[in-house]
Design an enzyme around this catalytic site. Structure first.
Site, PDB file in Angstrom:
ATOM      1  N   ASP A   6       0.895  -1.098   0.007  1.00 54.17           N
ATOM      2  CA  ASP A   6       0.196   0.121  -0.119  1.00 54.17           C
ATOM      3  C   ASP A   6       1.098   1.289   0.102  1.00 54.17           C
ATOM      4  O   ASP A   6       1.944   1.012   0.479  1.00 54.17           O
ATOM      5  CB  ASP A   6      -0.812  -0.328   1.091  1.00 54.17           C
ATOM      6  N   GLU A   8      -0.239   5.098   0.846  1.00 57.89           N
ATOM      7  CA  GLU A   8      -0.598   6.172   1.975  1.00 57.89           C
ATOM      8  C   GLU A   8      -0.475   5.352   3.264  1.00 57.89           C
ATOM      9  O   GLU A   8      -1.349   4.465   3.423  1.00 57.89           O
ATOM     10  CB  GLU A   8      -1.694   6.972   1.418  1.00 57.89           C
TER      11      GLU A   8
END
Ligand SMILES: [Mg+2]
Length: 208
Positions: A6, A8
């Site tokens: 991922d 953010e």
């Protein structure tokens, strides 16, 4: 071996809160850590941008200034010495392509915006939503072992379908949803965990 990360909250700060603080729009500042339903979250962000008449170009000036977390570039470089690295994110290419370049030119799988004639965001194409599990199973059926890292509930299907999940500073709900995941509070710890798994893979043919 593939590392599916991922973006953010894991290797870079959340972009929307930066936009929310600058434009003083609370609907911008909400993140996947606050609202699990990504579609609802994006509808609110798009509506807020339209009401305020903010163009994508305005938002990009701020989004493109976002820097990765300290050490994130090195973290990815080390992972790349062990396998392929892809970022699978609910962010948008229009915001985060420069961030992917700052991280050493890593592959980014993300969504795209739709614009009206004034350059204001009118909608979005979610290429990633609901697809994380399918992307992982595609990698697996091509013969790869998949390690993944995420921080919020929108990473659940990624983390639940991979071979080796790392929960990075996770929200409580994710910790409960993926109880077999390794919890990391910093990139050094996550790297150490991935390196140990890679050694096991080389020695035994299995990540665990
Ligand atoms: Mg995240």
């Amino acid at each position: 071996m593939i590392f599916a990360l991922d973006l953010e909250g894991c290797i870079a700060p959340e972009i929307w809160p930066v936009l929310g603080a600058t434009y003083r729009l609370p609907d911008f500042a909400l993140t996947t850590r606050d609202i699990g339903d990504f579609d609802e979250l994006m509808q609110r962000r798009v509506a807020a941008a339209r009401r305020a008449g903010i163009t994508l170009a305005d938002l990009q000036k701020l989004a493109h200034a976002v820097e990765p977390y300290l050490g994130a570039r090195e973290f990815i470089a080390r992972l790349r010495s062990m396998g392929n690295v892809v970022i699978i994110s609910d962010t948008f290419h229009e915001f985060s392509d420069p961030l992917a370049a700052k991280l050493g030119g890593v592959n980014l799988f993300a969504n795209r915006f739709e614009l009206d004639e004034k350059g204001i965001i009118s909608g979005f194409k979610l290429r990633i939503r609901g697809q994380k599990e399918r992307i992982v199973s595609g990698f697996k059926s091509a013969g790869f072992k998949v390690a993944a890292m995420g921080d919020s509930m929108n990473d659940f299907s990624l983390l639940n379908s991979c071979d080796l999940p790392v929960l990075y500073r996770p929200v409580d709900a994710l910790r409960q949803a993926v109880p077999h995941g390794h919890v990391s509070d910093n990139l050094d710890d996550a790297l150490e965990y991935f390196e140990a798994a890679k050694r096991r893979l080389d020695e035994t043919g299995d990540l665990r």
